[in-house]
Scaffold this motif. Structure first.
Motif, PDB file in Angstrom:
ATOM      1  N   HIS A  19       0.850  -1.191   0.000  1.00  0.00           N
ATOM      2  CA  HIS A  19       0.000   0.000   0.000  1.00  0.00           C
ATOM      3  C   HIS A  19       0.888   1.244   0.000  1.00  0.00           C
ATOM      4  CE1 HIS A  19      -3.022   2.961   1.181  1.00  0.00           C
ATOM      5  NE2 HIS A  19      -3.949   2.043   0.988  1.00  0.00           N
ATOM      6  N   PRO A  20       0.557   2.267  -0.791  1.00  0.00           N
ATOM      7  CA  PRO A  20       1.351   3.497  -0.742  1.00  0.00           C
ATOM      8  C   PRO A  20       1.365   4.065   0.670  1.00  0.00           C
ATOM      9  CG  PRO A  20      -0.190   3.556  -2.581  1.00  0.00           C
ATOM     10  CD  PRO A  20      -0.555   2.364  -1.753  1.00  0.00           C
ATOM     11  N   PRO A  21       2.512   4.478   1.166  1.00  0.00           N
ATOM     12  CA  PRO A  21       2.540   5.085   2.510  1.00  0.00           C
ATOM     13  C   PRO A  21       1.696   6.346   2.547  1.00  0.00           C
ATOM     14  CG  PRO A  21       4.653   5.351   1.409  1.00  0.00           C
ATOM     15  CD  PRO A  21       3.844   4.415   0.562  1.00  0.00           C
ATOM     16  N   LEU A  22       1.071   6.576   3.695  1.00  0.00           N
ATOM     17  CA  LEU A  22       0.166   7.706   3.877  1.00  0.00           C
ATOM     18  C   LEU A  22       0.780   8.701   4.850  1.00  0.00           C
ATOM     19  CD1 LEU A  22      -3.209   5.767   4.257  1.00  0.00           C
ATOM     20  CD2 LEU A  22      -2.166   6.666   2.153  1.00  0.00           C
ATOM     21  N   LEU A  23       0.622   9.984   4.554  1.00  0.00           N
ATOM     22  CA  LEU A  23       1.185  11.042   5.388  1.00  0.00           C
ATOM     23  C   LEU A  23       0.070  11.873   6.001  1.00  0.00           C
ATOM     24  CD1 LEU A  23       3.704  12.572   6.422  1.00  0.00           C
ATOM     25  CD2 LEU A  23       3.500  14.034   4.393  1.00  0.00           C
ATOM     26  N   LEU A  24       0.048  11.930   7.333  1.00  0.00           N
ATOM     27  CA  LEU A  24      -0.847  12.807   8.071  1.00  0.00           C
ATOM     28  C   LEU A  24      -0.043  13.983   8.598  1.00  0.00           C
ATOM     29  CD1 LEU A  24      -2.652  10.156  10.327  1.00  0.00           C
ATOM     30  CD2 LEU A  24      -2.996  10.621   7.896  1.00  0.00           C
ATOM     31  N   VAL A  25      -0.660  15.154   8.637  1.00  0.00           N
ATOM     32  CA  VAL A  25      -0.064  16.318   9.283  1.00  0.00           C
ATOM     33  C   VAL A  25      -0.999  16.750  10.400  1.00  0.00           C
ATOM     34  CG1 VAL A  25       0.664  18.723   9.024  1.00  0.00           C
ATOM     35  CG2 VAL A  25       1.154  17.074   7.204  1.00  0.00           C
ATOM     36  N   VAL A  26      -0.485  16.776  11.622  1.00  0.00           N
ATOM     37  CA  VAL A  26      -1.264  17.155  12.803  1.00  0.00           C
ATOM     38  C   VAL A  26      -0.607  18.370  13.439  1.00  0.00           C
ATOM     39  CG1 VAL A  26      -2.128  16.445  15.057  1.00  0.00           C
ATOM     40  CG2 VAL A  26      -1.988  14.769  13.182  1.00  0.00           C
ATOM     41  N   VAL A  27      -1.361  19.456  13.558  1.00  0.00           N
ATOM     42  CA  VAL A  27      -0.837  20.715  14.088  1.00  0.00           C
ATOM     43  C   VAL A  27      -1.409  20.953  15.479  1.00  0.00           C
ATOM     44  CG1 VAL A  27      -0.558  23.183  13.691  1.00  0.00           C
ATOM     45  CG2 VAL A  27      -0.729  21.614  11.727  1.00  0.00           C
ATOM     46  N   ASP A  28      -0.543  21.034  16.481  1.00  0.00           N
ATOM     47  CA  ASP A  28      -0.976  21.391  17.837  1.00  0.00           C
ATOM     48  C   ASP A  28      -1.304  22.881  17.837  1.00  0.00           C
ATOM     49  OD1 ASP A  28      -0.034  18.827  18.144  1.00  0.00           O
ATOM     50  OD2 ASP A  28       1.189  19.259  19.905  1.00  0.00           O
ATOM     51  N   THR A  29      -2.579  23.203  17.789  1.00  0.00           N
ATOM     52  CA  THR A  29      -3.044  24.564  17.525  1.00  0.00           C
ATOM     53  C   THR A  29      -3.457  25.183  18.850  1.00  0.00           C
ATOM     54  OG1 THR A  29      -3.835  23.671  15.414  1.00  0.00           O
ATOM     55  CG2 THR A  29      -4.549  25.890  16.000  1.00  0.00           C
TER      56      THR A  29
END
Length: 359
Positions: A24-34
């Motif tokens: 499976h293509p690797p998946l990238l999440l971006v999580v910003v501590d806002t």
């Protein structure tokens, strides 16, 4: 000390451990501590509620747009309670350019009935009823400000505790992103994740809560021994003799977190390659919202450092797509993929009639 109850819960689900196929293509999440701005060198204080840096997030959004990334802004109470901050983020949310989640900083989140100190800055250390009351107040503020109920949670200071899983279920959450693999915060009373790995886990009473850890792991010749060796290297004695730095410079063992904050591009690439080789297919890249305004965090103190910060993100995202063959994703898509076609549950919060998130 150790929040063992939470970590043990990650392995109790009757469901099979959630994994994507190796091809499976690797998946990238971006999580910003806002979150609010404060002096990171000083103790926490209730009066630190300024959120002027929220207006600066557009610079990062330009980078995200170039790579088709939809970040998740996990927001805390000062942000949710400030109309200008909510309005700034709703511009992106209403266009489908971001997700909104929850980030609990107890010291600036009502009800204010606990002492403000290091131990109580970890939400999971609070009495269960107070942890729930604070998260309920924040959840309601976000639902009112953004028109839908958040289902993604990140504990402030990564501070999950023994009651957290049950509280998340009660309030209708589906996803937690608080765990930092191979890392301990027990020095001032926080959780110990030293034995937590980078793979997602189902947890909760019915196995439908999903833990998506931050991407943190080991690189070097002793990579496979990292979980056993690094706690000793980072012990008080090891830190006094600077053993982690010696191991990293020698190429034997380096613990790296996937972030542009204090981690240069080369180290981010080393970590991503290492995790990919170990079978990781879900990557979580993170930073704090005040880093987008020079002088508000130790990581970005000037316009030049902000330019480097943004360039690190831009070049890492390009690497992820071109070298690893990956693509952007978000926590809710990951949840759906790991359920293998099963519908995302519409968990009704206990005692509340609030909107469910758009799927």
């Amino acid at each position: 000390m150790v929040r063992s109850e939470f970590l043990q819960a990650l392995g109790r689900s009757p469901e099979a451990p959630p994994r994507l196929a190796a091809d499976h293509p690797p998946l990238l999440l971006v999580v910003v501590d806002t979150e609010e701005e404060f002096d990171w060198s000083r103790p926490h204080a209730r009066e630190n509620t300024g959120v002027s840096a929220i207006a600066a997030q557009g610079r990062a959004q330009e980078v995200f747009a170039r790579h088709g990334i939809v970040p998740t802004y996990v927001i805390d109470y000062p942000v949710a309670a400030t109309p200008a901050a909510v309005a700034a983020l709703r511009v992106f949310a209403d266009r489908g350019e971001c997700r909104i989640g929850t980030h609990l900083h107890p010291w600036v989140n009502p009800p204010h009935s606990e002492a403000v100190n290091a131990r109580n800055s970890y939400p999971g250390n609070l009495p269960a009823d107070l942890e729930r009351a604070k998260l309920e107040a924040l959840t309601t503020a976000i639902a009112e400000g953004f028109g839908s109920r958040p289902v993604i949670y990140k504990a402030g200071r990564y501070g999950v505790g023994p009651a957290t899983a049950g509280i998340l279920e009660q309030l209708g959450y589906l996803i937690d992103v608080s765990v930092v693999p191979y890392t301990s915060f027990s020095g001032d009373g926080g959780p110990d994740f030293s034995q937590a790995g980078f793979q997602p886990s189902w947890f909760g009473s019915d196995g439908t809560l999903l833990e998506i850890p931050l991407s943190c792991g080991f690189h070097g010749l002793l990579r496979s021994l990292g979980p056993a060796v690094y706690p000793h290297a980072s012990s008080p004695l090891g830190m006094r003799v600077r053993l982690p730095g010696m191991l990293a410079r020698s190429g034997l063992l380096e613990r790296i977190r996937l972030t542009p904050e204090g981690v240069d591009l080369a180290a981010n690439l080393r970590l991503a390659r290492s995790l990919f080789q170990q079978g990781c297919r879900i990557f979580s890249f993170t930073y704090h919202s005040p880093s987008m305004f020079p002088g508000m965090t130790p990581y970005v103190r000037s316009d030049a450092e902000l330019a480097t910060f943004l360039d690190t993100m831009d070049r890492f995202f390009r690497f992820f797509r071109e070298e690893l063959g990956g693509r952007p994703s978000d926590p809710l898509e990951v949840y759906s993929l790991l359920r293998r076609g099963q519908p995302v549950p519409q968990r009704q919060p206990a005692g509340a009639e609030l909107n469910q998130p758009a799927q």
